[in-house]
Design a protein around this motif. Structure first.
Motif, PDB file in Angstrom:
ATOM      1  N   ILE A   1       0.843  -1.197   0.000  1.00 51.66           N
ATOM      2  CA  ILE A   1       0.000   0.000   0.000  1.00 51.66           C
ATOM      3  C   ILE A   1       0.876   1.243   0.000  1.00 51.66           C
ATOM      4  N   ALA A   2       1.981   1.193   0.765  1.00 56.81           N
ATOM      5  CA  ALA A   2       2.883   2.353   0.838  1.00 56.81           C
ATOM      6  C   ALA A   2       3.462   2.674  -0.535  1.00 56.81           C
ATOM      7  N   ALA A   3       3.846   1.626  -1.292  1.00 56.69           N
ATOM      8  CA  ALA A   3       4.425   1.857  -2.618  1.00 56.69           C
ATOM      9  C   ALA A   3       3.382   2.434  -3.570  1.00 56.69           C
ATOM     10  N   ILE A   4       2.147   1.947  -3.472  1.00 57.65           N
ATOM     11  CA  ILE A   4       1.086   2.475  -4.333  1.00 57.65           C
ATOM     12  C   ILE A   4       0.818   3.938  -4.011  1.00 57.65           C
ATOM     13  N   ALA A   5       0.722   4.253  -2.703  1.00 58.25           N
ATOM     14  CA  ALA A   5       0.480   5.637  -2.300  1.00 58.25           C
ATOM     15  C   ALA A   5       1.602   6.556  -2.777  1.00 58.25           C
ATOM     16  N   GLU A   6       2.836   6.075  -2.648  1.00 65.19           N
ATOM     17  CA  GLU A   6       3.973   6.881  -3.107  1.00 65.19           C
ATOM     18  C   GLU A   6       3.917   7.106  -4.614  1.00 65.19           C
ATOM     19  N   ARG A   7       3.562   6.073  -5.382  1.00 63.23           N
ATOM     20  CA  ARG A   7       3.492   6.205  -6.838  1.00 63.23           C
ATOM     21  C   ARG A   7       2.385   7.196  -7.238  1.00 63.23           C
ATOM     22  N   ILE A   8       1.274   7.175  -6.507  1.00 65.51           N
ATOM     23  CA  ILE A   8       0.187   8.106  -6.802  1.00 65.51           C
ATOM     24  C   ILE A   8       0.555   9.529  -6.395  1.00 65.51           C
ATOM     25  N   GLY A   9       1.302   9.628  -5.272  1.00 64.86           N
ATOM     26  CA  GLY A   9       1.634  10.947  -4.736  1.00 64.86           C
ATOM     27  C   GLY A   9       0.679  11.398  -3.656  1.00 64.86           C
ATOM     28  N   VAL A  10       0.122  10.421  -2.916  1.00 64.89           N
ATOM     29  CA  VAL A  10      -0.768  10.734  -1.803  1.00 64.89           C
ATOM     30  C   VAL A  10      -0.265  10.010  -0.560  1.00 64.89           C
ATOM     31  N   SER A  11      -0.831  10.373   0.602  1.00 60.09           N
ATOM     32  CA  SER A  11      -0.482   9.664   1.828  1.00 60.09           C
ATOM     33  C   SER A  11      -1.190   8.320   1.871  1.00 60.09           C
ATOM     34  N   GLN A  12      -0.663   7.411   2.702  1.00 58.43           N
ATOM     35  CA  GLN A  12      -1.334   6.129   2.866  1.00 58.43           C
ATOM     36  C   GLN A  12      -2.743   6.321   3.412  1.00 58.43           C
ATOM     37  N   GLN A  13      -2.884   7.287   4.338  1.00 58.43           N
ATOM     38  CA  GLN A  13      -4.204   7.555   4.906  1.00 58.43           C
ATOM     39  C   GLN A  13      -5.183   8.017   3.821  1.00 58.43           C
ATOM     40  N   GLY A  14      -4.691   8.837   2.900  1.00 57.28           N
ATOM     41  CA  GLY A  14      -5.539   9.293   1.815  1.00 57.28           C
ATOM     42  C   GLY A  14      -5.947   8.158   0.899  1.00 57.28           C
ATOM     43  N   LEU A  15      -5.021   7.225   0.639  1.00 55.04           N
ATOM     44  CA  LEU A  15      -5.331   6.095  -0.236  1.00 55.04           C
ATOM     45  C   LEU A  15      -6.343   5.153   0.408  1.00 55.04           C
ATOM     46  N   VAL A  16      -6.137   4.820   1.691  1.00 48.41           N
ATOM     47  CA  VAL A  16      -7.035   3.851   2.334  1.00 48.41           C
ATOM     48  C   VAL A  16      -8.420   4.453   2.592  1.00 48.41           C
ATOM     49  N   HIS A  17      -8.553   5.754   2.463  1.00 42.46           N
ATOM     50  CA  HIS A  17      -9.882   6.349   2.536  1.00 42.46           C
ATOM     51  C   HIS A  17     -10.761   5.838   1.389  1.00 42.46           C
TER      52      HIS A  17
ATOM     53  N   THR B   1      -8.125  -1.677   1.823  1.00 44.22           N
ATOM     54  CA  THR B   1      -7.131  -2.749   1.821  1.00 44.22           C
ATOM     55  C   THR B   1      -6.542  -2.921   0.423  1.00 44.22           C
ATOM     56  N   LYS B   2      -5.444  -3.632   0.386  1.00 41.85           N
ATOM     57  CA  LYS B   2      -4.827  -3.936  -0.913  1.00 41.85           C
ATOM     58  C   LYS B   2      -5.744  -4.838  -1.740  1.00 41.85           C
ATOM     59  N   ASN B   3      -6.505  -5.695  -1.076  1.00 38.07           N
ATOM     60  CA  ASN B   3      -7.471  -6.529  -1.801  1.00 38.07           C
ATOM     61  C   ASN B   3      -8.510  -5.686  -2.521  1.00 38.07           C
ATOM     62  N   ASP B   4      -8.919  -4.576  -1.895  1.00 37.80           N
ATOM     63  CA  ASP B   4      -9.884  -3.693  -2.547  1.00 37.80           C
ATOM     64  C   ASP B   4      -9.291  -3.095  -3.820  1.00 37.80           C
ATOM     65  N   LEU B   5      -8.014  -2.747  -3.767  1.00 32.40           N
ATOM     66  CA  LEU B   5      -7.340  -2.217  -4.958  1.00 32.40           C
ATOM     67  C   LEU B   5      -7.235  -3.285  -6.041  1.00 32.40           C
ATOM     68  N   LEU B   6      -6.908  -4.511  -5.624  1.00 29.67           N
ATOM     69  CA  LEU B   6      -6.802  -5.607  -6.585  1.00 29.67           C
ATOM     70  C   LEU B   6      -8.144  -5.839  -7.277  1.00 29.67           C
TER      71      LEU B   6
END
Length: 202
Positions: free
Chosen positions: A19-35, A39-44
């Motif tokens: 999740i941290a790598a995905i958030a970094e690639r997007i350019g957002v915080s992990q908290q912003g992504l998990v909003h 979970t990573k399963n949700d992204l999958l």
């Protein structure tokens, strides 16, 4: 937001992507992504569903021009040559899913079941209950699906030398020649061809 997990799942596989790598690639915080994706399963799940939506969109664009269901499958194989990143991530996730407890495994098992059944229906529509060599549509359908997957893999490994759509269309030509006929759907049936393909991909 889904471009980053697409890229990372393709590059590293599911388990190698955090999740941290995905958030970094997007350019957002992990908290912003998990909003948006807790979970990573949700992204999958979102990535796999998006791929299916693109397939359906292509069917809707080209379905009226395909005289038979098998021709529509050939059109989809050709369409995939225009989107290597999507084909790559799906191939990587499909390979990953054979490992124990992989979250994509149920989705892919169900999808392959739909595709196999759809290909069997396509073969039955054109050739009837008995195909060349005495095979039933259900016996030949897994071989057609395997040919599609194998061509995708060879194309991903060597896109400059592998023409993915041509061998698939040649396989259909051989089947039709062996059967001694090519039964084209009348123009009024093309909407049903498109409708079948949409249901197979969803």
């Amino acid at each position: 937001m889904l471009r980053a997990p697409f890229e990372l799942f393709s590059e590293r596989g599911y388990r190698g992507t955090s999740i941290a790598a995905i958030a970094e690639r997007i350019g957002v915080s992990q908290q912003g992504l998990v909003h948006y994706f807790p979970t990573k399963n949700d992204l999958l799940t979102a990535v796999l569903e998006l791929r299916g939506q693109w397939d359906v969109a292509q069917v809707l664009r080209t379905g009226d021009s395909a005289p038979t269901r098998l021709d529509l499958l050939a059109d989809l194989v050709e369409y995939n040559t225009d989107r290597p990143a999507i084909v790559q991530v799906f191939t990587v996730l499909a390979a990953d899913s054979v490992t124990e407890n992989h979250p994509a495994k149920p989705y892919l098992q169900e999808r392959y079941g739909h595709v196999r059944d759809g290909v069997a229906a396509s073969l039955r529509q054109e050739f009837g209950e008995q195909l060349p060599g005495g095979l039933s549509p259900e016996h030949l359908a897994p071989l057609v699906v395997a040919a599609m997957d194998g061509l995708q893999l060879r194309w991903l490994l060597n896109p400059e030398e592998v023409d993915m759509p041509a061998p698939f269309r040649e396989m259909l030509t051989l089947l039709r020649a062996a059967a001694g006929r090519r039964r084209l759907s009348p123009s009024g049936e093309r909407s049903r061809v498109k409708g079948w393909a949409v249901s197979m991909l969803t």
